[in-house]
Every structure is written in structure tokens, then in C-alpha cells.
Design an enzyme around this catalytic site. Sequence first.
Site, PDB file in Angstrom:
ATOM      1  CG  ASN A  48      39.937 -31.870  26.581  1.00  0.00           C
ATOM      2  OD1 ASN A  48      39.793 -33.079  26.421  1.00  0.00           O
ATOM      3  ND2 ASN A  48      38.955 -31.080  26.969  1.00  0.00           N
ATOM      4  CG  HIS A 134      31.423 -29.539  21.069  1.00  0.00           C
ATOM      5  ND1 HIS A 134      31.154 -28.221  21.359  1.00  0.00           N
ATOM      6  CD2 HIS A 134      32.013 -30.058  22.172  1.00  0.00           C
ATOM      7  CE1 HIS A 134      31.583 -27.945  22.587  1.00  0.00           C
ATOM      8  NE2 HIS A 134      32.115 -29.053  23.101  1.00  0.00           N
ATOM      9  CD  GLU A 181      33.220 -32.951  17.440  1.00  0.00           C
ATOM     10  OE1 GLU A 181      33.997 -33.701  18.049  1.00  0.00           O
ATOM     11  OE2 GLU A 181      32.139 -32.579  17.896  1.00  0.00           O
ATOM     12  CB  SER A 185      34.840 -33.991  21.777  1.00  0.00           C
ATOM     13  OG  SER A 185      33.435 -34.107  21.786  1.00  0.00           O
ATOM     14  CG  ASP A 210      35.246 -28.378  16.127  1.00  0.00           C
ATOM     15  OD1 ASP A 210      36.427 -28.150  16.440  1.00  0.00           O
ATOM     16  OD2 ASP A 210      34.285 -28.226  16.925  1.00  0.00           O
ATOM     17  CG  HIS A 213      39.014 -33.104  20.844  1.00  0.00           C
ATOM     18  ND1 HIS A 213      39.333 -33.066  22.181  1.00  0.00           N
ATOM     19  CD2 HIS A 213      37.773 -32.573  20.743  1.00  0.00           C
ATOM     20  CE1 HIS A 213      38.321 -32.558  22.864  1.00  0.00           C
ATOM     21  NE2 HIS A 213      37.366 -32.251  22.013  1.00  0.00           N
ATOM     22  CE  LYS A 244      38.249 -28.920  24.057  1.00  0.00           C
ATOM     23  NZ  LYS A 244      37.040 -28.799  23.260  1.00  0.00           N
TER      24      LYS A 244
HETATM   25  C1  LIG Z   1      35.844 -28.129  23.372  1.00  0.00           C
HETATM   26  C2  LIG Z   1      35.210 -28.103  22.020  1.00  0.00           C
HETATM   27  C3  LIG Z   1      34.695 -26.925  21.493  1.00  0.00           C
HETATM   28  C4  LIG Z   1      34.628 -25.667  22.289  1.00  0.00           C
HETATM   29  O1  LIG Z   1      35.880 -25.102  22.467  1.00  0.00           O
HETATM   30  P1  LIG Z   1      36.169 -24.182  23.759  1.00  0.00           P
HETATM   31  O2  LIG Z   1      37.374 -23.441  23.378  1.00  0.00           O
HETATM   32  O3  LIG Z   1      36.347 -25.113  24.892  1.00  0.00           O
HETATM   33  O4  LIG Z   1      34.969 -23.299  23.926  1.00  0.00           O
HETATM   34  C5  LIG Z   1      34.210 -26.960  20.205  1.00  0.00           C
HETATM   35  N1  LIG Z   1      34.188 -28.096  19.487  1.00  0.00           N
HETATM   36  C6  LIG Z   1      34.644 -29.258  19.992  1.00  0.00           C
HETATM   37  C7  LIG Z   1      34.600 -30.487  19.157  1.00  0.00           C
HETATM   38  C8  LIG Z   1      35.157 -29.300  21.280  1.00  0.00           C
HETATM   39  O5  LIG Z   1      35.571 -30.451  21.787  1.00  0.00           O
END
Ligand SMILES: *Cc1c(COP(=O)(O)O)cnc(C)c1O
Length: 407
Positions: A48, A134, A181, A185, A210, A213, A244
Site C-alpha cells: 500500500n 474495513h 471508506e 481497500s 475513512d 487508500h 499507506k
Molecule cells: C489499513 C486500513 C486501516 C487501518 O490502518 P492501519 O494504519 O494499517 O492500522 C483502516 N481503514 C482502512 C480502510 C484501511 O485500509
Amino acid sequence: MTEFDRELKSRLEEIRSQGLHRVLRRVDSPQGARIEFDGRTFLNFSSNDYLGLANEPAIKEAAMEAVKRWGAGSGASRLICGSLFPHQELDETIANFKGTEAAISFSSGYATAIGTICALIGKEDVLVLDKLVHASIVDAARLSGAKLRIFAHNDLNDLEEILKAETKVQSPGRSLLVVTESIFSMDGDRAALKEIVELKEQSGAWLMVDEAHATGLYGSNRRGLIEEAGVSGQVEVQMGTLGKALGSAGGFVCGSRALIDYLINRARTFLFSTAPAPTAAAAATAAVRFVASDQGKARCEGLWERVSDLSAVLKIQKPASPILPVILGEESRALNAAERLREQGIFVAAIRYPTVARGKARLRVTVTAAHSPEDVQAAGAALAKLVQESDELDKSDRSDKAEISSK
Ligand SMILES: *Cc1c(COP(=O)(O)O)cnc(C)c1O
């Protein structure tokens, strides 16, 4: 063997029998377009690290300076005496980058989702989630004790109906929080943020997005899909991760000063956890600055060129994100496909339950700015061949057809 270990062995056996057993792979190189494991070098289409920042010299330098100046550990939670200069600097840098009043960083994105959602809503409230959010958001939902309503993935009609029903029965003091999101993801498709904002405004709900990504990849300042959709002022809670596209570690929320002050007081994953290592905060600050700079702009443009290159090789529409799922269905098919690619020196992770639904196993191909056009060409050709062969084997079983999903 103890009774305890016997029990766990039998549970592991069950996991294995479903094709879901997982082991750690020791990677003997930094993160990048190529990684080493099992004594071999692989073209890596699984990370990522979309902008190739995890091993970026300027960001590493910032981490090294921070360890010299601020030490290896933070020694306490932020609210006791662990809120060192690099943590405060990171929070301010994020707020500045995102154009919000304030921001607060957490030790991970996972901790961000749990702490934030559970601080904002409780048993008396209603949480409305997209079906594909997620695991961190799903876990937060459970922990919050709120009434849970799930809308079909990216289905605005379903969301509208749920919001109407919940608004009607809404009693004073009850909060309604919608979480989605912006870029999903495991599917790489985007949420219709403008429309979701309209619906939540009609129903008096709050919206949390969120951008795990999307941060660094969308919008004229690369703030994320919220910026691109032009709805920054209407999303109450903007969340993201630093691990990421930002190539470091941690998570964050940004929004109004009131939101951030409230989370500092009420987000339990923030309150009851040691502040992240100063190196992590300093690296993240350098990464945010990099993304905001002209260099970041060029890096982001490079990424989208590679995404176009891949869609050209695969003869598909340009995907909405650098995430391209190749849905294979059965767990074993995804594992076999990943192995075939490894034999050709290409690493793409097979994603299985519980990361995706059972029977929706897939290869999740991710393109980064660190890839060269030749890297993408090689991976694309191998993938195209794999999908073609897979389709030929499966002529009889259309439901399980290999599918490169470009939405
Ligand atoms: C990876 C991810 C998280 C968690 O983030 P980390 O920093 O890896 O703990 C939360 N939400 C989504 C959509 C993700 O892809």
C-alpha cells in the site's frame, strides 16, 4: 502437549482445512517495487506504499534526526508526558495539509477507527455502515454497542431508506453516524461522496469518511477523495492512515477543533496507549510535507501513469484507484494463482476470508509510483495470461469466472 495447545492445534487444523491458514513471510529487504524473501527477489505488486515513500531518503533522514534528538521511545501516553514535539508537529502538519481546523494522530489507523467511533456513539445511537468497510470499523461498531444498520455496498438507495427509517424513529439526543471508506481497500472502487453527503444532510446524520487508500492520491492538493469531491466542509470526521501512501505508521482524524478536543478527552485508544515512537511521528510529518510538495505532485502523477499503463496492458477501463482486484472465488484458486505469479518472480498477495467474504478470494494487485513502466508491463502480461487460462479452465462454471474488476 498441554490441553491448551491441543485445543489451539485443533482450531488451526480447522482453519487449514478451509484453505484459510496463514503464515508470516519474512521479507529481507525494505518495502519497494522489488522485495526479497525466500532468497529471491520479486516484483512487488502487493504493498500500500502507493507513492513509494516507505523507503524515501528524505523521510528516513527525518526519522534518523528524530531518534537522535528525541530518543527511541515516548515513555508515556500523550496525555501524561508523552506528547513530544514531533507528535504535536505531526498533528499540526496534518491539519494544515488537510485544510481543517485541527487533527490528532493515533498509533495506527486501526486504533483511530476504534477510538473515534466508540467516542462518538454509544448504545443509544445508530451506526450506518457500507457493507464493505474495513475490519477496524466493523470492530468499532461492535464495541460501541450502537444499533447497527448496514447498507449494500455503494448502494445510495439502500442508504437513503435506512436513513429515512432511522430519522423517523430518532429521538432527541440520539446520534446517527454514517461511516464509509472513500476508496475501498479490497475492491478499489470509490464511494459517491457528494451523494452520501446530501443524504446525510437530509437526515441530520454525521458522516465519517475513512481515506486510508485515498490520502495522498486524489484532489488538487492530494488531500484525498473528499477534496476531489469538493465536500471538505461537510464531512464531520475525516480519518486516514499514515502507513499507506504516507509510507510511515499511525493513523489520524482531522476536522473541527471541537471534534479533536473531544477525541483527546474521550478516544480510549488515544488515552490509554503510549504515544508512538518519535521517529514514527517525525517520519510521518516529513511524508505529509513530501506529499504536499511539488515532488509529491510529480510522484502522484507518476503513480496514475503506471495505473494507466496497467489498464492498457490488461485492456480494461482505467480503474478508480491503484487497487485492482482479480476476483477468483474459491480460496484455493487465489492461492494457486498467487503461486503461479511467484514462480514468474511476481508477488501479488492472495486475499482470503476474513479480509474479504468467503468465496470472494482474490488477487489484490496494487500499483505504486515506485514501479517502472517495464515492471507494470511484466506484471500486466503475467496477469492477463493467468486470467485467460483461468477462464479457459472454467468455461463450465461461469459463476466462478476469473474477473478483473475495474469499476
Ligand atoms: C489499513 C486500513 C486501516 C487501518 O490502518 P492501519 O494504519 O494499517 O492500522 C483502516 N481503514 C482502512 C480502510 C484501511 O485500509
